[in-house]
Every structure is written in structure tokens, then in C-alpha cells.
Design a protein around this motif. Structure first.
Motif, mmCIF file in Angstrom:
data_model
loop_
_atom_site.group_PDB
_atom_site.id
_atom_site.type_symbol
_atom_site.label_atom_id
_atom_site.label_comp_id
_atom_site.label_asym_id
_atom_site.label_seq_id
_atom_site.Cartn_x
_atom_site.Cartn_y
_atom_site.Cartn_z
ATOM 1 N N PHE A 185 14.457 -1.174 2.009
ATOM 2 C CA PHE A 185 12.925 -1.200 1.987
ATOM 3 C C PHE A 185 12.154 -0.887 3.037
ATOM 4 O O PHE A 185 12.495 -1.566 4.175
ATOM 5 N N THR A 186 11.288 0.021 2.892
ATOM 6 C CA THR A 186 10.564 0.317 4.024
ATOM 7 C C THR A 186 9.090 0.754 3.636
ATOM 8 O O THR A 186 8.647 0.732 2.780
ATOM 9 N N GLY A 187 8.472 1.078 5.108
ATOM 10 C CA GLY A 187 6.866 1.503 4.450
ATOM 11 C C GLY A 187 6.089 0.033 4.581
ATOM 12 O O GLY A 187 6.315 -0.988 4.985
ATOM 13 N N GLU A 188 5.007 0.276 3.944
ATOM 14 C CA GLU A 188 4.018 -1.116 3.710
ATOM 15 C C GLU A 188 4.496 -1.819 2.336
ATOM 16 O O GLU A 188 4.001 -1.382 1.391
ATOM 17 N N THR A 189 5.516 -2.458 2.549
ATOM 18 C CA THR A 189 6.334 -3.183 1.245
ATOM 19 C C THR A 189 6.309 -4.583 1.359
ATOM 20 O O THR A 189 6.660 -4.967 2.355
ATOM 21 N N VAL A 190 5.971 -5.201 0.352
ATOM 22 C CA VAL A 190 6.080 -6.558 0.181
ATOM 23 C C VAL A 190 7.232 -6.758 -0.983
ATOM 24 O O VAL A 190 7.016 -6.445 -2.121
ATOM 25 N N ILE A 191 8.286 -7.619 -0.553
ATOM 26 C CA ILE A 191 9.403 -7.762 -1.559
ATOM 27 C C ILE A 191 9.408 -9.275 -1.996
ATOM 28 O O ILE A 191 9.554 -10.177 -1.222
ATOM 29 N N SER A 234 0.978 -1.285 -0.003
ATOM 30 C CA SER A 234 0.328 0.144 0.183
ATOM 31 C C SER A 234 0.942 1.375 -0.038
ATOM 32 O O SER A 234 0.356 2.442 -0.250
ATOM 33 N N ASP A 235 2.119 1.044 0.443
ATOM 34 C CA ASP A 235 3.085 2.294 0.334
ATOM 35 C C ASP A 235 4.493 1.561 0.438
ATOM 36 O O ASP A 235 5.313 1.807 1.335
ATOM 37 N N PHE A 236 4.935 1.300 -0.736
ATOM 38 C CA PHE A 236 6.219 0.802 -0.914
ATOM 39 C C PHE A 236 7.297 1.578 -1.350
ATOM 40 O O PHE A 236 7.109 2.421 -1.783
ATOM 41 N N ASN A 237 8.529 1.424 -0.502
ATOM 42 C CA ASN A 237 9.683 2.389 -0.653
ATOM 43 C C ASN A 237 10.884 1.509 -0.837
ATOM 44 O O ASN A 237 11.122 0.773 -0.081
ATOM 45 N N GLY A 284 5.559 3.544 -4.539
ATOM 46 C CA GLY A 284 4.303 3.429 -5.001
ATOM 47 C C GLY A 284 3.517 2.754 -4.090
ATOM 48 O O GLY A 284 3.779 2.514 -3.070
ATOM 49 N N SER A 285 2.387 2.134 -4.898
ATOM 50 C CA SER A 285 1.481 1.235 -4.211
ATOM 51 C C SER A 285 0.910 0.352 -5.309
ATOM 52 O O SER A 285 0.874 0.731 -6.276
ATOM 53 N N GLY A 286 0.376 -0.785 -4.777
ATOM 54 C CA GLY A 286 -0.471 -1.589 -5.682
ATOM 55 C C GLY A 286 -0.086 -3.047 -5.572
ATOM 56 O O GLY A 286 0.685 -3.366 -4.706
ATOM 57 N N ASP A 287 -0.619 -3.868 -6.346
ATOM 58 C CA ASP A 287 -0.200 -5.237 -6.455
ATOM 59 C C ASP A 287 1.025 -5.329 -6.919
ATOM 60 O O ASP A 287 1.830 -4.459 -7.398
ATOM 61 N N ARG A 288 1.473 -6.636 -7.101
ATOM 62 C CA ARG A 288 2.808 -7.313 -7.402
ATOM 63 C C ARG A 288 3.157 -6.641 -8.840
ATOM 64 O O ARG A 288 2.453 -6.993 -9.678
ATOM 65 N N GLN A 289 4.402 -5.988 -9.003
ATOM 66 C CA GLN A 289 4.800 -5.426 -10.179
ATOM 67 C C GLN A 289 6.267 -5.172 -10.312
ATOM 68 O O GLN A 289 6.890 -5.352 -9.283
#
Length: 731
Positions: free
Chosen positions: A699-705, A654-657, A674-679
């Protein structure tokens, strides 16, 4: 140092009579440290308990051919006469052979074997003997060591009961109420306080008491032939159980471990312990905690002779084999374990469940194999090392195992003693010509790449072309880390402990090993970058060169032409070339439960991230939560000698960095956000590549790697108008 002998007096000894071998081995050590008239003793042990039959004859003949040594065979009786007449050994010390009932050896008396051997080394003119063998010595003129020699034992001798103090049976309270020892631990505590300060400081000798014999490990039994070197060198002898609890086969109390720790503490950092304990984990943990290490000299008879004859042999550096052209292949290199123990080499790379010689396997020499050697053998048994160097085929490569002694050599445990150890190890690397240094990782896993232990190893081991860490593991495929300051010296993480039957409780077949390699090198989620580099460890006790050959056949059948097996020297050279050309793959996918084998070479700092709990099948990811900068995960990459780098990530949230930094201090915010689904997103991070070729991403924030890849070029980098020297420059 041992004297250089001109003659070997060869006497037969039956290893099935360990008490008499104890007497002869101690005699051997005392004679050999003097070498009267150039004579040393060689014990020809009649010992077939450890297949293949102990090759004492092989090595005796080897030395006869390669050195000017003369060989004279004598009976044990004649040997005892020579010891009296020419070495001044006139006395004996009686040990107490009484064993305890059941498994509680605390009530036994066989600890006096080790105490008698320690005293023997101190006085230099008396040998330990079983009560039943006293008559054999008396017939040859030997006498009980007189009480007047108690003065050589210092103030602690005052508590020993007299007369006949050196008949150690008299020192138990069960024999006399005024005697000093009630239990085995009383006796050892007296020895630590009284004898330890008088003994040689280089090492101590762990030799199992006769009754302290783990039933499941015949190779770890009482080894009386070890008394040769240790008595001759004047070491302190002991056997303590290192387990922190009494839950062990011998029912020892935790006090035993306390005595072990007390002994190591009093002896001090970098004490070598010669001998082996079957409880490997607790044993090595305790040694490491006390900044000591195992010397790797178990299962090795006649060690004083091997050491004395070492000056006759020179070790020339083996030429580096030429490397094949770098191609888009999967490069494998195979290494056998346990060459750190001299007895493994003594038996021609003993292995395969104790059933034979790996060196004699008919397929050896037909494909590349790395063989491990203890670099300490340069002094302890240089002739044996030279033998393997001479007999090796171009496909046989040698690496320094652990690399000179066995412990968990990291800064957490060794602290400011680590540089001294590494300097010593580096000297042995240079002397033996071994170009790759192996370390085993602690039980908790690989040393994190942010740990300064890694750079300390690289800083001090200047003779090493590469460093390898780890004994085994599973999963993943990329195990090479390029440390900052040493960007072209590969730090290799071991990927797999192949053939681990017996360690993990289940047998691993060759077919399973081949399938595991396939799974690592052919990712189910897409193409894996080529070239690819994978190091695999094969356990000598459970596998053989023939097993390696079968594994290669299975891989070739499944993927024709994709795999290339190379020597360790070639592996190192090819990884360096790939790095310089920008072809070495830098990519990973996070895995559950913390670091993965793919992620480990890059994960620098984890501050509150989480991983999913699923591994197979995917998806697999690492996740940070909270506001920007609250929780984060940092990775470090080395692209030297490139001038540029681009990071490509699979990311969602929702808020990846993603931030970038040249030094992990000054951060440029949100290179990717940015934000959003896997990209799939990418960013040029060339401006943050520091002069050593390194950069960090956070990587920080609401982030999925979901995964990351670094693309980089290969143009040479200059610094201040001069070529960057990776051995001397650090950030």
C-alpha cells in the motif's frame, strides 16, 4: 557422561546448614564422577523452605522401583570415610565465610565458596569446607590440600600466598600485605584468568554467594546442592550481577557485569550457564549477547544421579491424540510456563506462588493442558521425563520449552552460531519425542516475519511439527504465521500471558482472563471469522489447572458451545487442516504503535507508515503518505495449497494504491487504486501467487488501511509435475 551406578549411598543433609551442604554436595560430585565399586551418593535434603517439601524421597523410591539400583543409607561421617577409602578424596580447601557489612558484597569474602568449588573440581581429591567444620573433617583423617597441588592450577597459582595456599582466608590483603586479593572482584578476576581455562568447556555454573541473596526471591537463594553436578563435571563457578548499572539490591558496581561478560567471552559461543539469576531480563540479555544460554538446571538437587540413571529409561514418542472434526468454533489451547527449569519438574511442576504442585491438582486430566519440558532433560534427568510421560492422561501434552536451554535465539544475537544451536536442539527434540518447539521472544517483541531467524528455525528443527514464539502479550486474536517454504508448519505467536500477577505489578484474576479472551474473539466492530485459533500461556507461578477450569466455565456460560479447548497436537493438526481447506482465517485490522497481534503474522515491511493513536473504541488504521512509492507498507500472505487468492480491503484516502508481487521485487502497479472515503474494494491476485503459495501486497500513496482479508481456495498445487515439498522448497 556419568558412570552407570549399581548402588546409591543415601545420606541426610540439613538444607538449613548450607555450609555443610556445600561440603557434602562437592563430595557427592567427586565421588559420583568415579562411582567407585558402582557406588554413587544421593543427598536426602531435609528442606521444606520451598513448598511442597522437596520430594527427594519420591524420586529415590521411583528409581528404586524402576531401576536395578540398590539403596544403602549411611551417615554423613560414614560417607566421608567411604570417600577417603574408595574415591581417594583426602583433602579439604577452606573458604572464607566473612560477609560484608551492609549490602555491598564487593567487600565480602564468600566468593571463595565458588573459587574453592572450582579448585575442588580441578584437583579431584579435595572438598570445600567452612572453617568451623574443619575439625569434623580432621577427625576423619582429612588434611588441608598441600601446596604441591598448586601445579594443577597452572601459572596463575604463582601469585597465591604460601604456605597453606588452599586456606583461602590467607589470600586477602587484609590478612597479609603480600596476598593477591583486596576485593571480591580481584579474587574472581584471578579465577577467570587462572582457573577458567582449565575447567570443563561444556558449561559454567552460576551459584549465588551466600550473601548475594535477593530478598524478594527465596527461590533464587544460595543453592549449595548445585555443587554436586558442577563440581563433579569440573565446571567454573561464579556469581556476578548482570545488571548494567549499580542500581540493584546488592549495590554492585558495573564492573561486575564486565567480569560476567569477560567470562562468557572467554568461554565462547554456545556455553551453557547452569544456575539461575533473579534478574531475568538483564541475565538473559547478557547471555544472548554473548551467544550463550541458560541450561535450566536451577533448584535441582542430586542432578549427577539423575543424569547417571538416565540410560535406564527410554522415551517412546507419545501417540498423537485424534483431532475432533473441524468446525466453525474458537479453538483454544492452554500451556503452562517454566518447564525449562528442571527444579520445576523435580517438584512436580512447582507453581501457584510456590504453594503447590500443579501436577497434583485434582482437575488435571479432565481437560487438555500443555506442559513445558526442557529437552535437555533427555540427558540430564530422563527418568523424570519418563515419569511424567507415564503418569500423563490423554489430555496432557508436552512441548519443548525454549526449546533446549533459555536465551533469545535469533540471528541478531547468535549470528553464525545459531545453526549449531538449532541442530543441537533438533537432536534433543527427536530424542525426547517432543513435537512443538517453544522460543521466547526478545524484550523488544516478536521477531519480525521478514527476519531470516524464522526460516532458520524451521529449516533446522526438522523434528518439530510447529514452532511457538513468545511468552505473552495482549490484544488481537490471530497468532499463526505460515512461512514461505514451510507453508503447512504453523509458526504460533503466543497471545497472552495469563495470570501475570507479579510480573506486571498487578494481579490478573481468572475473570479478567476470561473477559480478555472474549474481547479478542468477539470483535466489537463485526463478526470474526470462524474457525479461530488462539494459544494462551498460563504462568505456573500465579495460576493452576483449577484456574483454567474456572476460565472455561466462564467462557461456556457466556458463549455456550462456541469454544473448544484442544491439546497442542490437536491445535496444530486443526490449523493445518483449516489451511489446506481454505478455512484458516487470513485477516487483520491495523493497530496503533506499530504491529498488532492481528497484523503481526502478515506485516513484512513498514517504510514510513503511521498508525492512529486510538485503540478503544475504533477506528483503527494504518496510513501512508506522500507520492506513489515514497512511503509504503508491505504485507505477505501464504495461501498454500490454493491456486487462487482475492484480497478484500477497507481503504480510503486522496490517492490510495495497492500493488501486488510474487517475490517482493517485481511489482504490478495499482491492482487497487482510487480515492474517497472509507470503502470496501477487492482484487483477484491469483496471478501473483508464487509456486510456494505466497504473494505480497504493498500500500502506498495517500492511503488509509482499515483492514484486510484474503479469500483463498484449497485445490492442491503441483510443481514441475511433483507434489510440492514444504520442507525443501523455498522461493
Amino acid at each position: 557422561p556419568w558412570p552407570l551406578p549399581t548402588t546409591l549411598l543415601v545420606a541426610e543433609a540439613d538444607a538449613d546448614d548450607p555450609h555443610w551442604v556445600t561440603t557434602l554436595a562437592a563430595l557427592q560430585g567427586l565421588v559420583n564422577r568415579k562411582a567407585p565399586k558402582g557406588q554413587m551418593v544421593w543427598l536426602d535434603l531435609l528442606d521444606c523452605r520451598f513448598p511442597p517439601c522437596s520430594p527427594h524421597g519420591q524420586w529415590l523410591e521411583y528409581y528404586r522401583q524402576k531401576t536395578p539400583i540398590q539403596v544403602t543409607r549411611v551417615s554423613s561421617e560414614r560417607l566421608l570415610q567411604i570417600a577417603r577409602e574408595e574415591a581417594g578424596i583426602n583433602y579439604y580447601i577452606v573458604f572464607d565465610p566473612e560477609t560484608a557489612r551492609g549490602k555491598n558484597i564487593d567487600a565480602g569474602r564468600t566468593c571463595t565458596i565458588n573459587i574453592a568449588c572450582t579448585v575442588s573440581g580441578l584437583v579431584g581429591n579435595a572438598i570445600p569446607v567452612h572453617p568451623d567444620d574443619v575439625s569434623r573433617l580432621r577427625q576423619l583423617g582429612y588434611q588441608l590440600l598441600p601446596d604441591s597441588f598448586l601445579t594443577k592450577l597452572g601459572a596463575g597459582a604463582a601469585v597465591l600466598r604460601r604456605p597453606d595456599a588452599f586456606d583461602l582466608r590467607e589470600q586477602w590483603t587484609s590478612a597479609h600485605s603480600d596476598s593477591p586479593w583486596k576485593t571480591r572482584q580481584d579474587a574472581y578476576e584471578w579465577a577467570i584468568n587462572s582457573l577458567l581455562p582449565l575447567t570443563g568447556r561444556e558449561a559454567v555454573a552460576l551459584v549465588h554467594d551466600l550473601e548475594a541473596r535477593p530478598t524478594e526471591a527465596p527461590g533464587h537463594n544460595f543453592e549449595p546442592w548445585l555443587y554436586d553436578y558442577s563440581v563433579g563435571a569440573g565446571y567454573f563457578h561464579f556469581f556476578f550481577e548482570p545488571s548494567p548499572t549499580p542500581a540493584n539490591p546488592l549495590n554492585l558496581t558495573p564492573y561486575d557485569r564486565l567480569l560476567f561478560a569477560q567470562l562468557l567471552q572467554k568461554r565462547g559461543p554456545l556455553t551453557m550457564v547452569r544456575g539461575w539469576h533473579g534478574d531475568e531480563g538483564d541475565y538473559i540479555r547478557l547471555l544472548s549477547e554473548k551467544r550463550c544460554f541458560n541450561g535450566g538446571m536451577a533448584w535441582m538437587p542430586n542432578l549427577s544421579v539423575h543424569g547417571a540413571l538416565s540410560p535406564y529409561f527410554q522415551l517412546d514418542k507419545r501417540p498423537r491424540p485424534s483431532s475432533p472434526p473441524l468446525e466453525a468454533k474458537i479453538y483454544l489451547t492452554f500451556t503452562f510456563t517454566d518447564g525449562d527449569q528442571a527444579g520445576v519438574l523435580y517438584r512436580n511442576f512447582w507453581g501457584s506462588n510456590g504453594g503447590g504442585s500443579l501436577w497434583a491438582d485434582p482437575v488435571r486430566g479432565k481437560f487438555p493442558i500443555n506442559w513445558t519440558l526442557n529437552a535437555l532433560l533427555f540427558e540430564a534427568a530422563r527418568g523424570i521425563v519418563r515419569y511424567f510421560f507415564d503418569e500423563a492422561s490423554p489430555n496432557d501434552t508436552f512441548v519443548a520449552d525454549l526449546p533446549a536451554g533459555y536465551a533469545w535465539f535469533d540471528e541478531k544475537r547468535f549470528g553464525d552460531s545459531l545453526p549449531a544451536y538449532l541442530e543441537m536442539a533438533n537432536c534433543y527434540l527427536g530424542a525426547t519425542g517432543l513435537r512443538v518447539a517453544d522460543f521466547t521472544c526478545p524484550m523488544e517483541g516478536f521477531i519480525p516475519i521478514a527476519d531470516s531467524t524464522l526460516t532458520s528455525r524451521l529449516r533446522y528443527l526438522t523434528h518439530a511439527d510447529a514452532i511457538r514464539e513468545g511468552y505473552g502479550g495482549g490484544g488481537g486474536y490471530q497468532g499463526v504465521y505460515w512461512p514461505e517454504g514451510y507453508p503447512l508448519v504453523p509458526y504460533i505467536r503466543t497471545m497472552f500471558l495469563a495470570g501475570g500477577g507479579g510480573y506486571g505489578g498487578e494481579t490478573v484474576s481468572v475473570e479478567q482472563i476470561a473477559r480478555q479472551i472474549e474481547e479478542w474473539t468477539h470483535a466489537p466492530t463485526g463478526a470474526v471469522a470462524r474457525p479461530l485459533f488462539v494459544h494462551l500461556t498460563w504462568v505456573n507461578w500465579f495460576t493452576s489447572p483449577s484456574d483454567m477450569a474456572k476460565c472455561l466455565e466462564l467462557l461456556e456460560h457466556a458463549h455456550p458451545g462456541e469454544y473448544k479447548l484442544v491439546t497442542m497436537d490437536q491445535f496444530v493438526s486443526l490449523t493445518k487442516e483449516a489451511k489446506q481447506r481454505g478455512l484458516f482465517p487470513i485477516s487483520f485490522r491495523p493497530r496503533p504503535n506499530g504491529q498488532s497481534w492481528e497484523e503481526a503474522p502478515y506485516l513484512w515491511e513498514d517504510h514510513g507508515s503511521k498508525t492512529n493513536t486510538r485503540d478503544d473504541p475504533p477506528p483503527i488504521w494504518r496510513k501512508t503518505t506522500g507520492g506513489y512509492g515514497q512511503n509504503f507498507v508491505t504485507y505477505k500472505f501464504n495461501v498454500y495449497p490454493s491456486r487462487r487468492a482475492r484480497v478484500k480491503v477497507e481503504i480510503s484516502g486522496s490517492d490510495f494504491n495497492m500493488d501486488a508481487s510474487p517475490d517482493n521485487k517485481t511489482w504490478t502497479g495499482r491492482v487497487i487504486r482510487g480515492s474517497g472515503d472509507r470503502q470496501s474494494l477487492s482484487a483477484d491476485v491469483s496471478r501473483w501467487v508464487n509456486p510456494n503459495g505466497c504473494f505480497y501486497v504493498r500500500f502506498t500513496g495517500e492511503t488509509v488501511i482499515w483492514g484486510a482479508q484474503v479469500e483463498y481456495g484449497a485445490k492442491p498445487r503441483k510443481r514441475d509435475g511433483k507434489r510440492f515439498n514444504p520442507r525443501t522448497n523455498t522461493n
